[in-house]
Design a protein around this motif. Structure first.
Motif, PDB file in Angstrom:
ATOM      1  N   HIS A 305       0.813  -1.215   0.000  1.00  0.00           N
ATOM      2  CA  HIS A 305       0.000   0.000   0.000  1.00  0.00           C
ATOM      3  C   HIS A 305       0.843   1.261   0.000  1.00  0.00           C
ATOM      4  N   LYS A 306       0.335   2.239  -0.715  1.00  0.00           N
ATOM      5  CA  LYS A 306       1.086   3.475  -0.898  1.00  0.00           C
ATOM      6  C   LYS A 306       0.844   4.450   0.244  1.00  0.00           C
ATOM      7  N   ILE A 308       0.117   5.025   3.652  1.00  0.00           N
ATOM      8  CA  ILE A 308       0.078   4.278   4.902  1.00  0.00           C
ATOM      9  C   ILE A 308       0.776   5.090   5.978  1.00  0.00           C
ATOM     10  N   SER A 309       0.173   5.133   7.157  1.00  0.00           N
ATOM     11  CA  SER A 309       0.853   5.790   8.266  1.00  0.00           C
ATOM     12  C   SER A 309       0.749   4.902   9.495  1.00  0.00           C
ATOM     13  N   GLY A 310       1.620   5.156  10.449  1.00  0.00           N
ATOM     14  CA  GLY A 310       1.666   4.297  11.618  1.00  0.00           C
ATOM     15  C   GLY A 310       2.884   3.414  11.538  1.00  0.00           C
ATOM     16  N   GLY A 321       7.281   1.189   4.869  1.00  0.00           N
ATOM     17  CA  GLY A 321       8.262   1.869   4.036  1.00  0.00           C
ATOM     18  C   GLY A 321       9.214   0.921   3.344  1.00  0.00           C
ATOM     19  N   VAL A 324       8.279  -4.936  -0.861  1.00  0.00           N
ATOM     20  CA  VAL A 324       7.739  -6.276  -0.650  1.00  0.00           C
ATOM     21  C   VAL A 324       8.877  -7.282  -0.467  1.00  0.00           C
ATOM     22  N   ARG A 325       9.895  -7.162  -1.307  1.00  0.00           N
ATOM     23  CA  ARG A 325      11.013  -8.090  -1.209  1.00  0.00           C
ATOM     24  C   ARG A 325      11.665  -8.010   0.162  1.00  0.00           C
ATOM     25  N   LEU A 328       9.455  -9.689   2.736  1.00  0.00           N
ATOM     26  CA  LEU A 328       9.555 -11.153   2.637  1.00  0.00           C
ATOM     27  C   LEU A 328      10.890 -11.619   3.211  1.00  0.00           C
TER      28      LEU A 328
ATOM     29  N   SER B   2       2.286   9.719  14.075  1.00  0.00           N
ATOM     30  CA  SER B   2       2.317   8.937  12.848  1.00  0.00           C
ATOM     31  C   SER B   2       2.896   9.780  11.724  1.00  0.00           C
ATOM     32  N   GLN B   3       3.721   9.154  10.954  1.00  0.00           N
ATOM     33  CA  GLN B   3       4.295   9.911   9.851  1.00  0.00           C
ATOM     34  C   GLN B   3       3.734   9.385   8.538  1.00  0.00           C
ATOM     35  N   GLN B   4       3.675  10.244   7.567  1.00  0.00           N
ATOM     36  CA  GLN B   4       3.153   9.856   6.259  1.00  0.00           C
ATOM     37  C   GLN B   4       4.318   9.341   5.439  1.00  0.00           C
ATOM     38  N   ILE B   5       4.240   8.101   5.080  1.00  0.00           N
ATOM     39  CA  ILE B   5       5.355   7.531   4.320  1.00  0.00           C
ATOM     40  C   ILE B   5       4.859   7.058   2.967  1.00  0.00           C
ATOM     41  N   THR B   7       5.508   4.720   0.077  1.00  0.00           N
ATOM     42  CA  THR B   7       6.294   3.589  -0.410  1.00  0.00           C
ATOM     43  C   THR B   7       6.105   3.528  -1.919  1.00  0.00           C
ATOM     44  N   ALA B   8       6.403   2.369  -2.457  1.00  0.00           N
ATOM     45  CA  ALA B   8       6.351   2.156  -3.910  1.00  0.00           C
ATOM     46  C   ALA B   8       5.473   3.156  -4.655  1.00  0.00           C
ATOM     47  N   THR B  10       4.961   3.015  -7.684  1.00  0.00           N
ATOM     48  CA  THR B  10       4.503   2.364  -8.908  1.00  0.00           C
ATOM     49  C   THR B  10       3.000   2.427  -9.057  1.00  0.00           C
ATOM     50  N   PRO B  11       2.549   2.709 -10.276  1.00  0.00           N
ATOM     51  CA  PRO B  11       1.126   2.519 -10.512  1.00  0.00           C
ATOM     52  C   PRO B  11       0.859   1.022 -10.403  1.00  0.00           C
ATOM     53  N   ARG B 280       4.254  -8.971  -8.272  1.00  0.00           N
ATOM     54  CA  ARG B 280       4.417  -7.930  -7.260  1.00  0.00           C
ATOM     55  C   ARG B 280       4.270  -8.513  -5.857  1.00  0.00           C
ATOM     56  N   GLY B 283       7.227 -10.106  -4.485  1.00  0.00           N
ATOM     57  CA  GLY B 283       8.364  -9.259  -4.175  1.00  0.00           C
ATOM     58  C   GLY B 283       9.141  -8.755  -5.376  1.00  0.00           C
TER      59      GLY B 283
END
Ligand SMILES: Nc1ncnc2c1ncn2[C@@H]1O[C@H](COP(=O)(O)OP(=O)(O)OP(=O)(O)O)[C@@H](O)[C@H]1O
Ligand SMILES: [Mg+2]
Lengths: 518, 403
Positions: A305-306, A308-310, A321, A324-325, A328, B2-5, B7-8, B10-11, B280, B283
């Motif tokens: 998920h893009k 996400i907080s906490g 943060g 996925v790799r 895992l 809580s911080q806003q992070i 990640t990926a 990617t669409p 995806r 991984g």
């Protein structure tokens, strides 16, 4: 309409998936097929629906032999089928989907949607389906999509309806609704062939039960037959339907989720400030009606998920943060909810799928080069250990039966040292015998000291496996209750009552009942 | 707190592949039998066209009822002469005037060389689920880069050629990489992007040929000749055009076969191509896969540009890529997006090119027939699934059948 299958045999190469199967479905009968994963139920239904040509045998409708060269023929003969994976075009409306394939056209080939719309309304009203012909299919819940599939068959005047594991993806509520629909259809004279691994459903709805084992009919049973008896008839041995599970011996709290909030791309709150932890050697079962944030919870842990907080801490390491790799590699075993979409690459071999997230590790590969011998040997072992019914580990995964595909995913994820095991619907579509085995494996993982999270919409499974039970509602945690909690309590929590209020309500009820009695 | 992070970025990959992608996938991954049948049927129809356009056949058919055998034998001789000439031109023609001319097989290999590279480019990208229509532009860029260091520098033997090869690969990789990058970061469809990049490439090379890369001694938009050290050595001496690029091409086939079937990278590409969502979840970085596969694919196409400029053409002009980039798509299609399949398909197309001229000269059949046959091949490879999807005939594959 009476349907008769005579000596149907279907082989795939050396494998005989159906071996001289005789089956009679009387008019207005609900006929259930029971059998292990890979027994040949879906294959038989695909033969009946004209998707496969039988190697031998014939199909008789009202005592007249028929030959189908494709589903169109089967449909014309009054046979409809609802596949487990729906065959709907998501961006089309209900009416457009129903029109598809059986286009009712006016002169000159112009699509006549009004006609279809009217038919959808008519069928929907007759059976109380409550389906809007102009709704977009992608906006509909799974249960309603399934009804669209049924409408598709009914609009084409199906007299025999094949339902292949229709309840696997339904919520208990939706399942009840489907049962009601089935009863109405039956009252209307429609025959139904019903496939399910949930013996309770089969007992509740069937007129006749036919049991198939390894491609052969091994007997039939009355709906009154006990669950244990049905199970052993199916598997060919006594099955222990209740799990013998020692009490958990929880260790350190190594998995901690704090203030986890997940937003959708559109800014919708999918998970709202969730905090909980799971100890080593403990199973946390996550219950809830489908779509209340369970999927998002597991995906958030995996890093899918893009927004996400906490914080998600595993063994003192922050997972939020990470890719996925990396997650895992941190020792997370992950079983996705949808095996075909997320868990497997259908055209890859079983052996390749068994290393789908391990292929970068030695000994499966070295210096960027895959070691086929090791991968093949690994596959042989896993196939044997998890009883994956296949001819060869080199066969494509999409030739496996549904339940066997699920076993492949579990075999892969349970076959390495884990720091956390997290599984969604781990036994969806799996037969009772294999459920027994898989549950044992999951408990063994727990007993080895791994924290385990199981997400399931099956209350039975939740109660069976959970040492503690968390309930999600609308993205919020309603509370965590002990594993031995009552169904009533869980039911109230799943409907949106926080644990203490739900408990209070139950106590209150009990108190009033006491009061009335005295 | 809580911080806003983020990640990926990617669409997320599409949940279900679109109808169109599915169709293309089906066309590309059918079995070899269909490929062979497609070629045979295309040749048969080509033969019919040859016969009906032959004046001798129409003359004989004038008295068909009086002497049907005459018509039939006219048809037979018309077709057999044409295809005979094609075959001999592409392999061995004892009747040719010069002995060099007799050995058409080496012309076949020469024509096949850039087709092997560019066919591999299309094949590789396709296996990762990307339809690289942009081999043409990547070839042009490869040839331009290779040319720039090939005629713009003077380096010692061997070194110069190596630099030329690397430059060509780099040029193609950049052009392919742009498409991969845009796909990964913005979701822009690679088909549209690569088509656009083809137009940009041709305009770019024309501009350069009129300015920086122009041969000062020529009034045409053409570059100077490549330095002698920058050329692929000829394999069989000056009488034949077949050059060392062929060996590099065969190595590329072996390399791509290894990459796809044996390497972890290829495993990733194939997984991404077959089911990006599962990839995806396992991984794999789908966006990184799109970028790297287009870099490699572009580099392969760039090598086709090198084969052109350092092998056969020896100078850069705007026609350097001919129709190779587009034939490459057919070659990959015919080769079922398998490396060795692509190799043999490239040989066949090389043979069409080499034999086509001989057919035109010796049998007086228009060279357009070759283009017709090639187009028919595409049609027939595409036809079974097309017909299936039009008529909703059942598929033999399990896909879509419930589990
Ligand atoms: N297209 C195919 N190619 C090869 N083998 C196949 C194919 N389709 C099915 N099989 C095999 O036939 C057997 C029966 O499969 P089928 O899908 O009918 O099982 P099932 O009874 O529906 O099982 P489940 O309960 O798990 O869905 C399995 O062993 C399966 O691997
Ligand atoms: Mg099945």
């Amino acid at each position: 309409m009476k349907l008769e299958l005579k000596g149907i045999t279907k082989s795939f190469g050396a494998l005989v998936a159906n071996d001289h199967i005789d089956l009679v479905v009387e008019s207005g009968e609900i006929h259930s097929l029971l059998g292990e994963n890979g027994a040949g139920k879906s294959t038989l239904m695909n033969v009946l629906y004209g998707l496969y040509e039988p190697t031998f045998g014939e199909i008789l409708i009202d005592d007249q032999p028929v030959k189908f060269s494709g589903p169109a023929d089967a449909m014309a003969a009054g046979i409809g089928m609802v596949h487990q994976h729906f065959m709907l075009v998501p961006v089309f409306t209900v009416a457009e989907n129903v029109a598809l394939g059986g286009e009712s056209t006016t002169f000159g080939g112009i699509l006549n949607l009004n006609d279809t719309r009217a038919k959808v309304r008519e069928v929907s009203a007759r059976f109380g389906f409550n389906v809007d012909p102009d709704a977009l299919v992608e906006d509909l819940p799974v249960g309603v999509q399934q009804r669209v599939e049924i409408i598709k068959a009914l609009v084409r005047e199906a007299k025999i309806l094949i339902l292949d594991e229709p309840t696997a993806v339904l919520t208990p509520q939706e399942t009840d609704e489907l049962m009601e629909i089935m009863r109405q259809l039956k009252a209307n004279g429609t025959s139904i062939v019903f496939i399910s691994h949930k013996l309770r459903e089969v007992k509740a709805i069937s007129d006749t039960i036919t049991v198939i084992r390894r491609g052969k009919v091994v007997g039939s049973a009355e709906p009154g037959t006990s669950t244990t008896e049905l199970a052993s008839l199916m598997v060919g041995r006594a099955v222990n339907l209740t799990l013998d599970k020692a009490a958990a011996t929880p260790g350190d709290l190594t998995f901690k989720v704090s203030n986890l909030t997940v937003m959708s791309d559109a800014g919708q709150r999918l998970l709202d400030d969730i905090s909980f932890s799971v100890a080593d050697g403990e199973i946390l079962a996550v219950a809830g009606v489908q779509g209340n944030g369970q999927t998002e919870l597991t995906e958030a842990v995996l890093g899918l998920h893009k927004h996400i907080s906490g914080s998600i801490m595993l063994d003192g390491n922050e997972l939020v943060g990470r890719s996925v790799r990396q997650v895992l590699d941190a020792g997370v075993g992950f079983v996705p909810e949808d095996r075909q979409d997320d868990g497997l690459v259908g055209e890859f071999s079983i052996a390749e799928n068994l290393v789908l997230d391990l292929y970068t590790k030695e000994p499966y590969s070295r210096w960027g080069s895959m070691n086929r011998a090791v991968i093949g040997k690994n596959a042989e072992e896993k196939v044997a250990e998890f009883d994956v019914r296949t001819q060869s580990a080199q066969d494509a995964a999409d030739t496996l039966s549904g339940g066997n595909q699920q076993k492949v995913v579990l075999a892969r994820e349970l076959s390495r040292p884990l720091k956390l095991f997290i599984a969604s619907q781990p036994t969806r579509g799996v037969d009772v015998g294999s459920i027994e085995f898989l549950h044992k494996r999951i408990v063994a993982e727990r007993d080895a000291g791994t924290p385990v999270i199981i997400v399931s919409t099956e209350l039975d499974e939740i109660l069976e496996l959970g040492d503690r039970i968390a309930v999600l509602f609308a993205g919020k945690l309603m509370g965590i209750v002990p594993g031995k909690s009552s169904r009533e309590l869980l039911g109230l929590m799943m409907a949106g009552l926080p644990a203490n209020e739900a408990q209070a309500q139950l106590d209150g009820n009990a108190a009033t009942m006491e009061g009335e009695r005295s | 707190m809580s911080q806003q992070i983020e990640t990926a970025k990617t669409p997320s990959p599409p949940a279900k592949e679109s109808e169109g992608t599915h169709l293309v996938r089906e066309i590309m991954s059918g079995n070899a039998v269909i490929s062979v049948l497609a070629v045979v049927v295309a040749l048969v129809i080509g033969g019919i066209l040859i016969a009906v356009t032959d004046p001798r056949v129409s003359a004989a058919s004038g008295y068909f009822f009086a002497d049907p055998m005459a018509t039939l034998s006219a048809i037979w001789s018309s077709i057999s002469e044409a295809y005979g000439a094609l075959w001999r031109g592409a392999t061995y023609d004892p009747t040719a005037r010069t002995w060099q001319g007799q050995l058409g097989i080496f012309e076949t290999l020469t024509f096949a060389t850039p087709l092997i590279f560019s066919g591999l480019a299309v094949t590789l990208a396709f296996r990762a689920g990307l339809f690289n229509i942009g081999a043409q532009g990547q070839i042009i860029l490869g040839a331009t880069f290779a040319g720039a260091v090939g005629f713009g520098m003077h380096l010692p033997p061997v070194v110069h050629l190596l630099v030329v090869i690397l430059a060509g690969a780099l040029g193609g990789a950049i052009w392919g990489g742009i498409a991969g990058f845009l796909k990964a970061k913005t979701g822009a469809h690679e088909v549209i992007v690569t088509i656009m990049l083809n137009y940009i490439a041709i305009s770019l090379v024309l501009y350069l040929l009129k300015n920086q890369l122009k041969d000062p001694n020529s009034s045409n938009p053409i570059s100077p000749q490549m330095d002698a050290n920058a050329l692929f050595p000829l394999l069989l001496g000056p009488n034949f055009r077949v050059h060392a690029g062929l060996i590099l091409a065969i190595l590329a086939v072996i390399g791509v076969a290894w990459l796809l079937n044996r390497s972890t990278l290829g495993f990733e590409y194939r997984a991404i191509g077959a089911n990006p969502k599962a990839a995806r979840t396992a991984g794999m970085l789908v966006s990184r896969g799109y970028i790297t596969v287009m870099l490699i694919s572009g580099a392969l196409a760039g090598l086709a540009g090198v084969a052109q400029i350092a092998g056969t053409e020896k100078s850069l002009d705007s026609e350097i890529a001919g129709s190779i980039g587009f034939d490459a798509i057919t070659v990959a299609l015919l080769g079922r997006s398998k490396p060795w399949g692509t190799f043999f398909a490239a040989l066949l197309f090389g043979a069409f090119k080499a034999g086509g001229t001989s057919m035109a000269v010796n049998a007086d059949v228009s060279i357009d027939i070759v283009a017709v046959v090639q187009s028919l091949i595409v049609l027939f490879i595409a036809a079974p699934p097309l017909i299936r999807s039009i008529f909703r005939i059942k598929e033999s594959r399990r896909e879509g059948v419930s589990a």
